[in-house]
Design a protein around this motif. Structure first.
Motif, mmCIF file in Angstrom:
data_model
loop_
_atom_site.group_PDB
_atom_site.id
_atom_site.type_symbol
_atom_site.label_atom_id
_atom_site.label_comp_id
_atom_site.label_asym_id
_atom_site.label_seq_id
_atom_site.Cartn_x
_atom_site.Cartn_y
_atom_site.Cartn_z
ATOM 1 N N UNK A 19 0.073 10.872 18.554
ATOM 2 C CA UNK A 19 0.045 11.564 17.556
ATOM 3 C C UNK A 19 -0.509 10.984 16.065
ATOM 4 N N UNK A 20 0.008 9.675 16.329
ATOM 5 C CA UNK A 20 -0.402 8.774 15.055
ATOM 6 C C UNK A 20 -1.861 8.441 15.245
ATOM 7 N N UNK A 21 -2.440 8.152 16.279
ATOM 8 C CA UNK A 21 -4.112 8.036 16.215
ATOM 9 C C UNK A 21 -4.664 8.989 16.018
ATOM 10 N N UNK A 22 -4.069 10.372 16.410
ATOM 11 C CA UNK A 22 -5.020 11.468 15.987
ATOM 12 C C UNK A 22 -4.648 11.907 14.408
ATOM 13 N N UNK A 23 -3.873 11.143 13.726
ATOM 14 C CA UNK A 23 -3.498 11.797 12.249
ATOM 15 C C UNK A 23 -4.292 10.649 11.654
ATOM 16 N N UNK A 24 -3.997 10.404 10.343
ATOM 17 C CA UNK A 24 -4.609 9.669 9.244
ATOM 18 C C UNK A 24 -4.703 8.300 9.723
ATOM 19 N N UNK A 25 -5.759 7.693 9.471
ATOM 20 C CA UNK A 25 -5.925 6.266 9.670
ATOM 21 C C UNK A 25 -6.120 5.659 8.177
ATOM 22 N N UNK A 26 -5.103 4.600 7.666
ATOM 23 C CA UNK A 26 -5.175 3.957 6.481
ATOM 24 C C UNK A 26 -5.567 2.590 6.584
ATOM 25 N N UNK A 27 -6.236 1.913 5.838
ATOM 26 C CA UNK A 27 -6.428 0.541 5.615
ATOM 27 C C UNK A 27 -5.692 0.155 4.306
ATOM 28 N N UNK A 28 -5.075 -0.896 4.317
ATOM 29 C CA UNK A 28 -4.442 -1.541 3.175
ATOM 30 C C UNK A 28 -4.954 -3.027 3.055
ATOM 31 N N UNK A 29 -5.484 -3.088 1.849
ATOM 32 C CA UNK A 29 -6.130 -4.109 1.407
ATOM 33 C C UNK A 29 -5.624 -4.838 0.090
ATOM 34 N N UNK A 30 -4.882 -5.992 0.354
ATOM 35 C CA UNK A 30 -4.533 -6.765 -0.730
ATOM 36 C C UNK A 30 -5.282 -7.896 -1.185
ATOM 37 N N UNK A 31 -6.212 -7.609 -2.329
ATOM 38 C CA UNK A 31 -7.058 -8.635 -2.816
ATOM 39 C C UNK A 31 -6.563 -9.558 -3.660
ATOM 40 N N UNK A 32 -5.161 -9.749 -3.902
ATOM 41 C CA UNK A 32 -4.730 -10.446 -4.967
ATOM 42 C C UNK A 32 -3.833 -11.522 -4.223
ATOM 43 N N UNK A 33 -3.052 -11.022 -3.191
ATOM 44 C CA UNK A 33 -2.243 -11.998 -2.309
ATOM 45 C C UNK A 33 -1.275 -12.775 -3.120
ATOM 46 N N UNK A 34 -0.682 -12.040 -4.203
ATOM 47 C CA UNK A 34 0.520 -12.748 -4.897
ATOM 48 C C UNK A 34 1.651 -12.071 -4.646
ATOM 49 N N UNK A 35 2.950 -12.505 -5.237
ATOM 50 C CA UNK A 35 4.104 -11.865 -4.808
ATOM 51 C C UNK A 35 4.370 -10.257 -4.957
ATOM 52 N N UNK A 36 4.050 -9.879 -6.083
ATOM 53 C CA UNK A 36 4.221 -8.344 -6.398
ATOM 54 C C UNK A 36 3.292 -7.577 -5.388
#
Length: 253
Positions: A19-36
């Motif tokens: 069901x997950x694969x058939x749903x939305x696929x999201x990429x999360x990209x952190x280009x700062x890689x700082x604490x927050x």
């Protein structure tokens, strides 16, 4: 019939993945890689996966891309990204004309100055007066876009912020705009010292300024920021740039 029970068990275990694969696929990209940004990324990934969204930390094969930080957004613009993009941790999205990109949706990472001023007066009950804003000369043009003249007076300076002190004498309130020159450690320390010694209230929409003993800080609420991103991943936005989800972080009087 043991094989049937095994088959049913396997099907049950695989069902969430299907069901997950058939749903939305999201990429999360952190280009700062700082604490927050790491905190927001980790919280967001957990929330999305819990809600049935397939999440990848790469930048490929996604229906929706969540970009944390200006570098990732600039790269997406260069590539001519056509997927749905949700971004935040971009200080001035209008400088990249992101409000004109139909597939880009942003969440402001600091409240607009006008909103901070309104919250300040409503929250503190202090008398409304005009607010002075020290701005380095190279930043004046940008600051004018974000500081409405009905509330703020821009006080330009060159080099040392101390050169504006004589011009601040007639003001009760001073706002700290995200100007790199103003935010230099020496300038911030001197500005805080001047405001404290002269009885002026220093206010800002930048969360990290609590370390400088700024009087009033109305800043981003990172947990609510994650809430908004989750909703945007699954739904359609009403605005191209969503207001910063903020809270009063500091009021020292």
């Amino acid at each position: 019939m043991a094989w049937l029970r095994v088959l049913l068990l396997a099907f049950t275990l695989l069902l969430p993945l299907v069901s997950s694969a058939e749903g939305i696929r999201a990429c999360v990209v952190d280009s700062y890689k700082i604490k927050v940004t790491s905190y927001v990324k980790d919280s967001l990934v957990k929330r999305l996966r819990k809600s049935g969204v397939f999440v990848s930390l790469s930048n490929n094969g996604c229906d929706v891309k969540v970009l944390l930080g200006t570098p990732a957004v600039v790269e997406a613009l260069k590539r001519g990204e056509e997927k749905k993009v949700i971004y935040t941790f971009v200080m001035f999205p209008e400088l990249l004309a992101l409000e004109k990109k139909k597939n880009f949706v942003g969440i402001r990472i600091f409240p607009l100055p006008k909103r901070t001023a309104e919250k300040f007066f409503n929250y503190t009950g202090l008398k409304k007066k005009r607010i002075a804003v020290p701005i380095s000369r190279k930043m004046v043009g940008l600051a004018e876009r974000y500081l409405p003249k009905d509330t703020f007076d821009i006080i330009p300076f060159s080099g040392d912020v101390a050169t504006v002190y004589p011009k601040l004498k007639g003001y009760s309130y001073v706002y700290v705009f995200p100007d790199p020159v103003v935010l230099r450690v020496v300038n911030m320390l001197n500005l805080v010292k001047f405001c404290k010694s002269s009885g002026k209230v220093l206010l800002s929409g930048l969360p990290d300024l609590d370390r400088y003993d700024v009087d009033f800080i109305y800043a981003v609420d990172y947990d609510k920021l994650v809430d908004i991103i989750v909703k945007l991943v699954k739904g359609k936005p009403k605005e191209r740039i969503v207001p910063c989800p903020a809270r009063v972080k500091v009021w020292s009087h």
